[in-house]
Scaffold this motif. Structure first.
Motif, PDB file in Angstrom:
ATOM      1  N   LEU A 143       0.868  -1.171   0.000  1.00  0.00           N
ATOM      2  CA  LEU A 143       0.000   0.000   0.000  1.00  0.00           C
ATOM      3  C   LEU A 143       0.904   1.221   0.000  1.00  0.00           C
ATOM      4  O   LEU A 143       1.740   1.373   0.900  1.00  0.00           O
ATOM      5  N   MET A 144       0.730   2.071  -0.991  1.00  0.00           N
ATOM      6  CA  MET A 144       1.572   3.251  -1.133  1.00  0.00           C
ATOM      7  C   MET A 144       0.730   4.501  -0.963  1.00  0.00           C
ATOM      8  O   MET A 144      -0.211   4.720  -1.724  1.00  0.00           O
ATOM      9  N   GLU A 145       1.098   5.321   0.035  1.00  0.00           N
ATOM     10  CA  GLU A 145       0.355   6.544   0.325  1.00  0.00           C
ATOM     11  C   GLU A 145       1.094   7.755  -0.220  1.00  0.00           C
ATOM     12  O   GLU A 145       2.322   7.757  -0.352  1.00  0.00           O
ATOM     13  N   SER A 146       0.344   8.806  -0.468  1.00  0.00           N
ATOM     14  CA  SER A 146       0.934  10.086  -0.869  1.00  0.00           C
ATOM     15  C   SER A 146      -0.013  11.203  -0.478  1.00  0.00           C
ATOM     16  O   SER A 146      -1.196  10.955  -0.206  1.00  0.00           O
ATOM     17  N   GLY A 147       0.518  12.427  -0.422  1.00  0.00           N
ATOM     18  CA  GLY A 147      -0.335  13.589  -0.256  1.00  0.00           C
ATOM     19  C   GLY A 147      -0.276  14.295   1.086  1.00  0.00           C
ATOM     20  O   GLY A 147      -0.940  15.303   1.268  1.00  0.00           O
ATOM     21  N   GLY A 148       0.492  13.792   2.019  1.00  0.00           N
ATOM     22  CA  GLY A 148       0.576  14.472   3.306  1.00  0.00           C
ATOM     23  C   GLY A 148       1.368  15.762   3.196  1.00  0.00           C
ATOM     24  O   GLY A 148       1.907  16.098   2.146  1.00  0.00           O
ATOM     25  N   GLY A 149       1.417  16.508   4.303  1.00  0.00           N
ATOM     26  CA  GLY A 149       2.191  17.744   4.305  1.00  0.00           C
ATOM     27  C   GLY A 149       1.764  18.683   5.399  1.00  0.00           C
ATOM     28  O   GLY A 149       1.040  18.295   6.327  1.00  0.00           O
ATOM     29  N   LEU A 150       2.207  19.928   5.273  1.00  0.00           N
ATOM     30  CA  LEU A 150       1.896  20.978   6.236  1.00  0.00           C
ATOM     31  C   LEU A 150       0.833  21.896   5.645  1.00  0.00           C
ATOM     32  O   LEU A 150       0.958  22.343   4.495  1.00  0.00           O
ATOM     33  N   VAL A 151      -0.192  22.190   6.432  1.00  0.00           N
ATOM     34  CA  VAL A 151      -1.274  23.050   5.973  1.00  0.00           C
ATOM     35  C   VAL A 151      -1.744  23.911   7.132  1.00  0.00           C
ATOM     36  O   VAL A 151      -1.652  23.505   8.303  1.00  0.00           O
ATOM     37  N   GLN A 152      -2.236  25.089   6.822  1.00  0.00           N
ATOM     38  CA  GLN A 152      -2.752  25.985   7.855  1.00  0.00           C
ATOM     39  C   GLN A 152      -4.151  25.561   8.282  1.00  0.00           C
ATOM     40  O   GLN A 152      -4.873  24.914   7.510  1.00  0.00           O
ATOM     41  N   PRO A 153      -4.533  25.903   9.500  1.00  0.00           N
ATOM     42  CA  PRO A 153      -5.911  25.606   9.937  1.00  0.00           C
ATOM     43  C   PRO A 153      -6.928  26.177   8.946  1.00  0.00           C
ATOM     44  O   PRO A 153      -6.774  27.305   8.459  1.00  0.00           O
ATOM     45  N   GLY A 154      -7.937  25.364   8.658  1.00  0.00           N
ATOM     46  CA  GLY A 154      -8.943  25.738   7.677  1.00  0.00           C
ATOM     47  C   GLY A 154      -8.615  25.314   6.270  1.00  0.00           C
ATOM     48  O   GLY A 154      -9.462  25.399   5.375  1.00  0.00           O
ATOM     49  N   GLY A 155      -7.414  24.831   6.064  1.00  0.00           N
ATOM     50  CA  GLY A 155      -6.988  24.414   4.733  1.00  0.00           C
ATOM     51  C   GLY A 155      -7.429  23.009   4.380  1.00  0.00           C
ATOM     52  O   GLY A 155      -8.149  22.353   5.137  1.00  0.00           O
ATOM     53  N   SER A 156      -6.968  22.555   3.207  1.00  0.00           N
ATOM     54  CA  SER A 156      -7.358  21.246   2.690  1.00  0.00           C
ATOM     55  C   SER A 156      -6.137  20.463   2.245  1.00  0.00           C
ATOM     56  O   SER A 156      -5.122  21.034   1.836  1.00  0.00           O
ATOM     57  N   LEU A 157      -6.260  19.153   2.329  1.00  0.00           N
ATOM     58  CA  LEU A 157      -5.273  18.216   1.794  1.00  0.00           C
ATOM     59  C   LEU A 157      -6.018  17.018   1.253  1.00  0.00           C
ATOM     60  O   LEU A 157      -7.112  16.676   1.729  1.00  0.00           O
ATOM     61  N   ARG A 158      -5.399  16.373   0.278  1.00  0.00           N
ATOM     62  CA  ARG A 158      -5.960  15.127  -0.256  1.00  0.00           C
ATOM     63  C   ARG A 158      -4.903  14.052  -0.158  1.00  0.00           C
ATOM     64  O   ARG A 158      -3.798  14.188  -0.692  1.00  0.00           O
ATOM     65  N   LEU A 159      -5.267  12.954   0.523  1.00  0.00           N
ATOM     66  CA  LEU A 159      -4.397  11.794   0.631  1.00  0.00           C
ATOM     67  C   LEU A 159      -4.820  10.744  -0.387  1.00  0.00           C
ATOM     68  O   LEU A 159      -6.012  10.566  -0.645  1.00  0.00           O
ATOM     69  N   ALA A 160      -3.829  10.060  -0.935  1.00  0.00           N
ATOM     70  CA  ALA A 160      -4.102   8.999  -1.897  1.00  0.00           C
ATOM     71  C   ALA A 160      -3.374   7.736  -1.481  1.00  0.00           C
ATOM     72  O   ALA A 160      -2.287   7.792  -0.900  1.00  0.00           O
ATOM     73  N   CYS A 161      -3.989   6.603  -1.790  1.00  0.00           N
ATOM     74  CA  CYS A 161      -3.381   5.306  -1.467  1.00  0.00           C
ATOM     75  C   CYS A 161      -3.679   4.336  -2.600  1.00  0.00           C
ATOM     76  O   CYS A 161      -4.824   4.242  -3.062  1.00  0.00           O
ATOM     77  N   ALA A 162      -2.654   3.619  -3.039  1.00  0.00           N
ATOM     78  CA  ALA A 162      -2.815   2.616  -4.081  1.00  0.00           C
ATOM     79  C   ALA A 162      -2.298   1.282  -3.587  1.00  0.00           C
ATOM     80  O   ALA A 162      -1.170   1.202  -3.069  1.00  0.00           O
ATOM     81  N   ALA A 163      -3.117   0.252  -3.749  1.00  0.00           N
ATOM     82  CA  ALA A 163      -2.711  -1.106  -3.396  1.00  0.00           C
ATOM     83  C   ALA A 163      -2.214  -1.816  -4.643  1.00  0.00           C
ATOM     84  O   ALA A 163      -2.807  -1.687  -5.717  1.00  0.00           O
ATOM     85  N   SER A 164      -1.131  -2.554  -4.508  1.00  0.00           N
ATOM     86  CA  SER A 164      -0.575  -3.268  -5.651  1.00  0.00           C
ATOM     87  C   SER A 164       0.008  -4.599  -5.199  1.00  0.00           C
ATOM     88  O   SER A 164       0.222  -4.832  -4.010  1.00  0.00           O
ATOM     89  N   GLY A 165       0.263  -5.464  -6.177  1.00  0.00           N
ATOM     90  CA  GLY A 165       0.861  -6.758  -5.872  1.00  0.00           C
ATOM     91  C   GLY A 165      -0.098  -7.896  -6.172  1.00  0.00           C
ATOM     92  O   GLY A 165      -0.962  -7.804  -7.029  1.00  0.00           O
ATOM     93  N   SER A 166       0.049  -8.953  -5.411  1.00  0.00           N
ATOM     94  CA  SER A 166      -0.705 -10.185  -5.643  1.00  0.00           C
ATOM     95  C   SER A 166      -2.091 -10.098  -5.016  1.00  0.00           C
ATOM     96  O   SER A 166      -2.387 -10.728  -4.007  1.00  0.00           O
TER      97      SER A 166
END
Length: 121
Positions: free
Chosen positions: A4-27
């Motif tokens: 499972l590979m995640e992306s999209g984290g970071g630093l944001v000010q209160p009231g702001g927005s972020l989008r996290l993504a996750c992709a599953a791969s393999g067998s």
């Protein structure tokens, strides 16, 4: 092997927005529920949101109305749109998936490595 590979984290000010993504791969033969959990310093890991293969969702009370989980079954992906972020949302966010592997291993919980979300001015 399953990853499972995640992306999209970071630093944001209160009231702001972020989008996290996750992709599953393999067998992967099938994925049941997918979701996001978080762990703040000194606290236990807690559920943020989950979504079943049929699209049913479940949210922690603390994020209802602010976060939206979405999933694309054909791509084995799950995203978390986070709006109106608060300092108390600061945590490491982990992707989770209940997966049946192609080699026959039955349902098992897999976790991503985590991505840091920091909400601060």
């Amino acid at each position: 092997q399953v990853q499972l590979m995640e992306s999209g984290g970071g630093l944001v000010q209160p009231g702001g927005s972020l989008r996290l993504a996750c992709a599953a791969s393999g067998s992967i033969f099938s994925i049941n529920a997918m979701g996001w959990y978080r762990q703040a310093p000194g606290k236990q890991r807690e559920l943020v949101a989950t979504v079943t293969s049929g699209g049913s969702t479940n949210y922690a009370d603390s994020v209802k109305g602010r976060f939206t989980i979405s999933r694309i079954n054909s791509k084995n992906t799950v995203d978390l749109q986070m709006n109106s972020l608060k300092p108390e949302d600061t945590a490491i966010y982990y992707c989770n998936a209940l997966i049946w592997r192609r080699d026959g291993r039955p349902w098992y919980d897999y976790w991503g490595q985590g991505t840091q979300v920091t909400v601060s001015s």
